[in-house]
Motif scaffolding. Structure first.
Motif, PDB file in Angstrom:
ATOM      1  N   TYR A 153       0.844  -1.197   0.000  1.00  9.19           N
ATOM      2  CA  TYR A 153       0.000   0.000   0.000  1.00  9.19           C
ATOM      3  C   TYR A 153       0.872   1.237   0.000  1.00  9.19           C
ATOM      4  O   TYR A 153       2.013   1.200   0.471  1.00  9.19           O
ATOM      5  CB  TYR A 153      -0.889   0.023   1.254  1.00  9.19           C
ATOM      6  N   CYS A 154       0.352   2.325  -0.504  1.00 10.37           N
ATOM      7  CA  CYS A 154       1.052   3.605  -0.431  1.00 10.37           C
ATOM      8  C   CYS A 154       0.403   4.434   0.668  1.00 10.37           C
ATOM      9  O   CYS A 154      -0.811   4.658   0.652  1.00 10.37           O
ATOM     10  CB  CYS A 154       0.973   4.353  -1.764  1.00 10.37           C
ATOM     11  N   ALA A 155       1.210   4.856   1.611  1.00  7.29           N
ATOM     12  CA  ALA A 155       0.676   5.547   2.786  1.00  7.29           C
ATOM     13  C   ALA A 155       1.024   7.026   2.799  1.00  7.29           C
ATOM     14  O   ALA A 155       1.158   7.640   3.857  1.00  7.29           O
ATOM     15  CB  ALA A 155       1.178   4.862   4.052  1.00  7.29           C
ATOM     16  N   GLN A 156       1.195   7.609   1.609  1.00 12.84           N
ATOM     17  CA  GLN A 156       1.419   9.058   1.570  1.00 12.84           C
ATOM     18  C   GLN A 156       0.253   9.753   2.268  1.00 12.84           C
ATOM     19  O   GLN A 156      -0.901   9.351   2.131  1.00 12.84           O
ATOM     20  CB  GLN A 156       1.525   9.525   0.120  1.00 12.84           C
ATOM     21  N   GLU A 157       0.559  10.830   3.011  1.00  8.15           N
ATOM     22  CA  GLU A 157      -0.471  11.367   3.898  1.00  8.15           C
ATOM     23  C   GLU A 157      -1.629  12.061   3.179  1.00  8.15           C
ATOM     24  O   GLU A 157      -2.672  12.279   3.774  1.00  8.15           O
ATOM     25  CB  GLU A 157       0.160  12.318   4.915  1.00  8.15           C
ATOM     26  N   ASP A 158      -1.479  12.368   1.910  1.00  4.86           N
ATOM     27  CA  ASP A 158      -2.582  13.067   1.251  1.00  4.86           C
ATOM     28  C   ASP A 158      -3.509  12.116   0.494  1.00  4.86           C
ATOM     29  O   ASP A 158      -4.261  12.531  -0.364  1.00  4.86           O
ATOM     30  CB  ASP A 158      -2.042  14.158   0.307  1.00  4.86           C
ATOM     31  N   HIS A 159      -3.447  10.822   0.806  1.00  5.97           N
ATOM     32  CA  HIS A 159      -4.317   9.872   0.101  1.00  5.97           C
ATOM     33  C   HIS A 159      -5.652   9.687   0.810  1.00  5.97           C
ATOM     34  O   HIS A 159      -5.720   9.666   2.035  1.00  5.97           O
ATOM     35  CB  HIS A 159      -3.629   8.515  -0.028  1.00  5.97           C
ATOM     36  N   TRP A 160      -6.667   9.507   0.014  1.00  9.75           N
ATOM     37  CA  TRP A 160      -8.012   9.260   0.531  1.00  9.75           C
ATOM     38  C   TRP A 160      -8.495   7.941  -0.021  1.00  9.75           C
ATOM     39  O   TRP A 160      -8.127   7.535  -1.115  1.00  9.75           O
ATOM     40  CB  TRP A 160      -8.957  10.395   0.103  1.00  9.75           C
ATOM     41  N   TRP A 199       3.315   0.311  -8.558  1.00 10.40           N
ATOM     42  CA  TRP A 199       3.451   1.691  -8.095  1.00 10.40           C
ATOM     43  C   TRP A 199       2.111   2.218  -7.676  1.00 10.40           C
ATOM     44  O   TRP A 199       1.079   1.568  -7.811  1.00 10.40           O
ATOM     45  CB  TRP A 199       4.172   2.563  -9.108  1.00 10.40           C
ATOM     46  N   CYS A 200       2.135   3.440  -7.138  1.00  6.65           N
ATOM     47  CA  CYS A 200       0.915   4.082  -6.673  1.00  6.65           C
ATOM     48  C   CYS A 200       0.350   4.917  -7.818  1.00  6.65           C
ATOM     49  O   CYS A 200       1.062   5.703  -8.426  1.00  6.65           O
ATOM     50  CB  CYS A 200       1.202   4.948  -5.459  1.00  6.65           C
ATOM     51  N   ALA A 201      -0.949   4.721  -8.081  1.00  6.81           N
ATOM     52  CA  ALA A 201      -1.565   5.400  -9.224  1.00  6.81           C
ATOM     53  C   ALA A 201      -2.158   6.749  -8.830  1.00  6.81           C
ATOM     54  O   ALA A 201      -2.851   7.378  -9.617  1.00  6.81           O
ATOM     55  CB  ALA A 201      -2.638   4.514  -9.839  1.00  6.81           C
ATOM     56  N   LEU A 202      -1.888   7.184  -7.579  1.00  6.78           N
ATOM     57  CA  LEU A 202      -2.422   8.477  -7.164  1.00  6.78           C
ATOM     58  C   LEU A 202      -1.408   9.589  -7.373  1.00  6.78           C
ATOM     59  O   LEU A 202      -0.197   9.355  -7.402  1.00  6.78           O
ATOM     60  CB  LEU A 202      -2.832   8.430  -5.692  1.00  6.78           C
ATOM     61  N   ILE A 203      -1.918  10.776  -7.472  1.00 11.15           N
ATOM     62  CA  ILE A 203      -1.030  11.930  -7.573  1.00 11.15           C
ATOM     63  C   ILE A 203      -0.453  12.220  -6.188  1.00 11.15           C
ATOM     64  O   ILE A 203      -1.161  12.139  -5.185  1.00 11.15           O
ATOM     65  CB  ILE A 203      -1.819  13.143  -8.087  1.00 11.15           C
ATOM     66  N   HIS A 204       0.838  12.528  -6.144  1.00  7.18           N
ATOM     67  CA  HIS A 204       1.496  12.869  -4.877  1.00  7.18           C
ATOM     68  C   HIS A 204       1.866  14.335  -4.892  1.00  7.18           C
ATOM     69  O   HIS A 204       3.003  14.693  -5.180  1.00  7.18           O
ATOM     70  CB  HIS A 204       2.727  11.990  -4.665  1.00  7.18           C
ATOM     71  N   GLU A 205       0.891  15.145  -4.585  1.00  5.92           N
ATOM     72  CA  GLU A 205       1.130  16.578  -4.732  1.00  5.92           C
ATOM     73  C   GLU A 205       2.137  17.108  -3.737  1.00  5.92           C
ATOM     74  O   GLU A 205       2.824  18.072  -4.003  1.00  5.92           O
ATOM     75  CB  GLU A 205      -0.192  17.344  -4.627  1.00  5.92           C
TER      76      GLU A 205
HETATM   77 ZN   LIG Z   1       0.598   7.127  -3.310  1.00  2.00          ZN
END
Ligand SMILES: [Zn+2]
Ligand SMILES: [Zn+2]
Length: 268
Positions: A58-65, A111-117
């Motif tokens: 999992y990707c645990a970047q803090e801006d993920h929902w 990889w993570c398919a979310l944007i990592h702003e």
């Molecule tokens: Zn991510």
């Protein structure tokens, strides 16, 4: 004749600078085609052969929902880690030119398919080397968690595709030439092309292993922690949109134990 336009650049660097031929390296073009790849086939975006004993990353970047782990919840999103998506799975039998670590014959990339702003790094990839027989003997993870629509950046999601690898000759991007070569070649370009116009190079821009990186921006080779320049492992480009980015490039160091790896991406 006065007033003539400058001579057009040569179509082929090899005819202009014969030494360029010495930089040829073998690459395997992966040639993805949308399809329904099986779990024991090489694929782009297909279901990977994943060991039962290893949790899906999992990707645990803090801006993920996320909609969370309750499948009945499709309305309320909360901050939280999201599952990575399968990107590439390569079995050694399909890419014979690629050197696998001893005892390994399966390479997987997610990889993570979310944007990592809040993080300039794009997709936070993870790379895994495995042994196919060991994974099969230990059983497979029964379910690969999917990302819900609306949770991901479509550009970073590959369509499940089968691969038809073919071998080709590959050459460096013009901007990837060693500095001393540039210094001796540049005057020849200048005299033969009537200016500094750089002729097209013979780098293959494709999703591929080995060969030379298909940079779309100036080269940016990583070094390992011991200072060795890493070798190009694979390029992913074109077959996934990647927003306004040219590609994602993976490298590894064969000289260090544990085969350290790194990655780069380039955006316009
Ligand atoms: Zn991510
Ligand atoms: Zn090293």
């Amino acid at each position: 004749m006065p007033g003539d336009p400058p001579e057009l650049p040569a179509k082929d660097l090899l005819t202009l600078i014969p030494e360029y031929a010495g930089l040829a390296r073998q690459t395997t073009l992966l040639n993805p085609e949308p399809g329904d790849p099986g779990v024991r086939e090489s694929s782009l975006g297909g279901r990977p052969l994943w060991p039962a004993g290893e949790p899906w990353p999992y990707c645990a970047q803090e801006d993920h929902w996320t909609y969370g782990s309750d499948p009945r919840n499709t309305t309320e999103i909360v901050p939280g880690a999201v599952p990575m998506v399968p990107i590439l799975q390569l079995f050694a039998r399909d890419v014979p030119e690629l050197e696998f670590p001893e005892g390994k014959d399966l390479l997987q990339l997610v990889w993570c398919a979310l944007i990592h702003e809040r993080d300039p790094r794009l997709v936070m990839p993870r790379l895994y080397w495995r042994n196919e027989a060991d994974v099969v003997a230990g059983g497979l993870l029964p379910e690969i968690p999917g990302v819900s629509e609306g949770e991901y950046d479509e550009d970073n999601m590959p369509e499940p595709s089968t691969l038809s690898p073919t071998i080709a000759e590959d050459f460096p991007r013009w901007l990837d030439l060693p500095k001393d070569m540039w210094e001796t070649w540049e005057p020849r370009f200048r005299s033969r092309t009537g200016g500094l116009t750089v002729p097209p190079d013979s780098n293959v821009i494709a999703t591929k292993t080995g060969g030379w990186p298909a940079w779309t921006q100036p080269a940016d080779w990583p070094n390992c922690a011991s200072g060795h320049r890493m070798e190009h492992l694979l390029t992913i480009t074109g077959d996934i949109q990647l927003g306004d980015c040219g590609g994602v490039y993976f490298f590894h160091c064969h000289r260090c134990p544990g085969l350290p790896w790194d990655w780069r991406f380039d955006c316009h």
